[in-house]
Design an enzyme around this catalytic site. Sequence first.
Site, mmCIF file in Angstrom:
data_model
loop_
_atom_site.group_PDB
_atom_site.id
_atom_site.type_symbol
_atom_site.label_atom_id
_atom_site.label_comp_id
_atom_site.label_asym_id
_atom_site.label_seq_id
_atom_site.Cartn_x
_atom_site.Cartn_y
_atom_site.Cartn_z
ATOM 1 N N GLU A 29 -3.755 8.151 7.142
ATOM 2 C CA GLU A 29 -4.806 7.297 6.566
ATOM 3 C C GLU A 29 -5.138 6.167 7.540
ATOM 4 O O GLU A 29 -6.299 5.810 7.735
ATOM 5 C CB GLU A 29 -4.342 6.722 5.217
ATOM 6 C CG GLU A 29 -5.406 5.882 4.528
ATOM 7 C CD GLU A 29 -4.949 5.315 3.181
ATOM 8 O OE1 GLU A 29 -3.804 5.595 2.760
ATOM 9 O OE2 GLU A 29 -5.748 4.593 2.562
ATOM 10 N N GLU A 50 2.103 1.790 -3.369
ATOM 11 C CA GLU A 50 1.050 2.339 -4.243
ATOM 12 C C GLU A 50 1.045 3.876 -4.159
ATOM 13 O O GLU A 50 0.950 4.573 -5.175
ATOM 14 C CB GLU A 50 -0.308 1.760 -3.833
ATOM 15 C CG GLU A 50 -1.497 2.325 -4.593
ATOM 16 C CD GLU A 50 -2.627 2.722 -3.668
ATOM 17 O OE1 GLU A 50 -2.920 3.935 -3.597
ATOM 18 O OE2 GLU A 50 -3.211 1.840 -3.003
ATOM 19 N N HIS A 51 1.160 4.397 -2.935
ATOM 20 C CA HIS A 51 1.238 5.862 -2.781
ATOM 21 C C HIS A 51 2.464 6.422 -3.499
ATOM 22 O O HIS A 51 2.398 7.479 -4.120
ATOM 23 C CB HIS A 51 1.314 6.225 -1.295
ATOM 24 C CG HIS A 51 -0.014 6.246 -0.614
ATOM 25 N ND1 HIS A 51 -0.493 7.358 0.034
ATOM 26 C CD2 HIS A 51 -0.979 5.306 -0.495
ATOM 27 C CE1 HIS A 51 -1.686 7.093 0.541
ATOM 28 N NE2 HIS A 51 -2.007 5.847 0.244
ATOM 29 N N HIS A 102 0.822 -1.208 0.000
ATOM 30 C CA HIS A 102 0.000 0.000 0.000
ATOM 31 C C HIS A 102 0.860 1.265 0.000
ATOM 32 O O HIS A 102 0.585 2.203 -0.745
ATOM 33 C CB HIS A 102 -0.932 -0.033 1.212
ATOM 34 C CG HIS A 102 -1.686 1.243 1.413
ATOM 35 N ND1 HIS A 102 -1.344 2.163 2.380
ATOM 36 C CD2 HIS A 102 -2.736 1.774 0.733
ATOM 37 C CE1 HIS A 102 -2.177 3.192 2.302
ATOM 38 N NE2 HIS A 102 -3.031 2.992 1.321
#
Lengths: 439, 447
Positions: B151, B74-75, B71
């Site tokens: 997040e 991905e950022h 994840h």
Amino acid sequence: MRRGILALMLLLITQTGGAMEADIQQWETESGSTVLFVERHELPIVDIRIAFDAGSARDGDQPGLARMTSNLLLEGTSSKDAGEIAREFERYGARVSADSGRDTGDVSLRALSEPARLDPVIGTLATAVAEADFPAEAVERVRRQMLLGLEQAKSSAADLAERAFTKAIYGDHPYASAPAGTIESVEAIARADIEAFHARHYTAANATIAIVGDLDRARAEAIASRLSEALPTGEPLPPLPEVMLPEAAQTVRVPFEAEQTHVVIGQPSVRQGDEAYYPLYLGNHILGGNGLTSLLAERMREERGLSYSSSSRISTGARRGRFQMATQVRNDALEEALSVLRGSFTELREQGPDAERLDASKRNITGGFPLQLDSNRDLLGYVSSIGFHGLDHDYLTQFVGRVEDLTAEEVREALQQHLDPERMVTVLVGPAATVNAVE
Amino acid sequence: MTTRNAVFALIPALMALPAAAQAEMGVSEFTLDNGMQVLVRQDHRAPVVVSQVWYRVGSSYEGRGQTGISHLFEHMMFKGTEQYPEGEFSDIIAREGGRLNAFTGRDFTAYFEILAADRLPIALELEADRMANLQLSAEDLATEREVVLEERRLRTDDRPEGRFGERYSAVAHPGTGYAHPIIGWADDVAGTQVDDLQNWYEQWYTPANATLVVAGDVEPQAVYELAQNYFGDIEGAAAPEVHDPEVLSPPGERRLIYRDEQTRVPQLRMGYEVPSFATADSARDPYALLLLATVLDGGDGARLAEELVRGSQVAAAAGAGYNPMTRLDGEFSLYGVPGDGDVEAVEAALREQIKRVQENPVSEEELERARSQLLADHLFELDSVFYQAMQLGMLETTGAGWETLAAFEENIRALTAADLQAAAQRYLRADHLTVGIMLPAEAGDEA
């Protein structure tokens, strides 16, 4: 709150895009319901939404009444109970739901278009909505569900922030109260109140029927008539009062133990149909309405790593909608975040957008119409809004034209005239020590 | 690390064209020479295209100490290349009237753009560029790590349901790649370094480990040629074999009691570990489980609403579900919220429901109703171009294969009440069950 104009303007592609021609046909049923119909034959499905002027703005002094009526709408008639009604839809693969917001109470149906599968569910829907009789058992059960939901919402910072924000910006207006009501008000609603709300609001005169899908005009007319004629004729409702702007800036602090503080800053915007909406829409798009490429996301997230989500939005309704900036930041960064949010807004309001941002936003808005209009379901939402707010069918064409013609100065003027830091409400939901330490 | 040649060395028209595997569902499949898979789903209703690049890597590929790297990576994919520095990708797509984003799951990481159909080349060029030329810096990582931790606070740390969900997964999937959260443990996120990300990139972000899914107003052959132009020159080794050991089968019945100071309403989750499309011995079993979930909770007329919510009213809400699109074994899930706080009574009622489908065949009327609902929903899904692309990507990255779609209707129609009963007996067994309960803190618990 109803879907805002962003949703509405996407319909425009249907006039400009060619392949997705949304020719809206409109008529009135004999019982007085407005019908909007878009014929779409690519898939053998039909989407229908009946929007009643029956949102929480009509709650009166009983917050939660509109929502409770909506939640009970498919729970029984004199001859059928909730399970029997549900199975009459499910047998044919149809999906039905009742929802409510501030302006409307909606009933939505998605079904297969084949007559043998569609006709029976139209009959079931017409009867269930018109003849809902709110069995006492169902009233108590739905009340308990709503109370549990309200209890659970107390552990959600986002929900606490939303409630505090609308209460503060709308003051005495009916938009101030949360559609879900409060524990005290939901406890006090009587079955007779629900029956009376239903009788007054769920009428043919208060219904806008949107139909999208695999039907010809004759079948659409027959369906609309059947749904409309089942309802009592009724009378249109009086207009809602005007929203008054807050007198002065205010900070509302809601103590909540968490690692982050939720921030919402904003005020009432303008109502549906206000000319200022075009430049405000564009200004908001530049500020925080366009995801990762907006000013707020760039400054808060990309440059400083302060938050995952920082955005702004503007909406309109039957009365003034709202403008709000929102973010969530770790508690020790709250002060910095507030200064970035307020500073970015003030800068845009005082200086207006630079040429590059203005151009990029215009291109995104005008070039992006086809994107979200690739489904019947989206189309249904837009058509329903056009009908409920009584907009011209070419309203969306006008919208894009207007956005394209705007100058930076017009955006700046609209921001100065309609959005004022001196009247803005700041809501902070976070640990008491954190939220008390900032202005 | 591979570098993409900027010149289009190969002209597709001169090459022997692979025959598109043209199947029902209007899907065309191509494979580029470097191993990249291309799937095209035509939908000409609107002049729109959805482009998604799916990589076969997600949180279930992560080892101890590196959770959350899929994840976080991905950022970092938005941090730019030499040709398109940070922000350029998003700015270009926005200027073209498009939208973009990305998502990470347990079994995949995917990046998408939605554009007017004639702008597809722009999306493909940008995606190919970051597949080959991403630049990772410590400075960018330092900022983005903070974003991801925010997040995590937003989704998990500050929400009772989030805190409960992480605990539930840890208990429900012991020893597997599904035990830890997709977003990762905060410590691991904080500890991830640029070198870790660089290795992740080189290992997994290769054409042979990617599937391009394009859905919308496009022609398959044209998409293939564009894909060949933009991605065809990217080199890269095959991704490593991922090894998922057979662990704890059956794991035994487990029970989690979690008390949370902020929760106000008790909640119950129950999950049976069951096969997915990818892991089932018999291709029909996942469909039997889908039908069972629909018999229990296909809508307000189904058993749980009829008997638990309206009948006995033991639950204020109750539900059942099953997602067969998982790479490892999946879960047949049940949940319930007690009407009066008695969570054990809801658990007993849900267990009774499971017992009933094991002991008695469902009625023909119920089975037919469940079939109608699943087949209608399957058709309704065609209304969303984005979801159609999602479905193909999920089926591919979870190992089921996109062809699974074509068999859906046949399987749903073929199954009998006896098949459902047999599946319930075989899979909904106590030694595969996790019961998770979240309760408010007891009086006096609060510090």
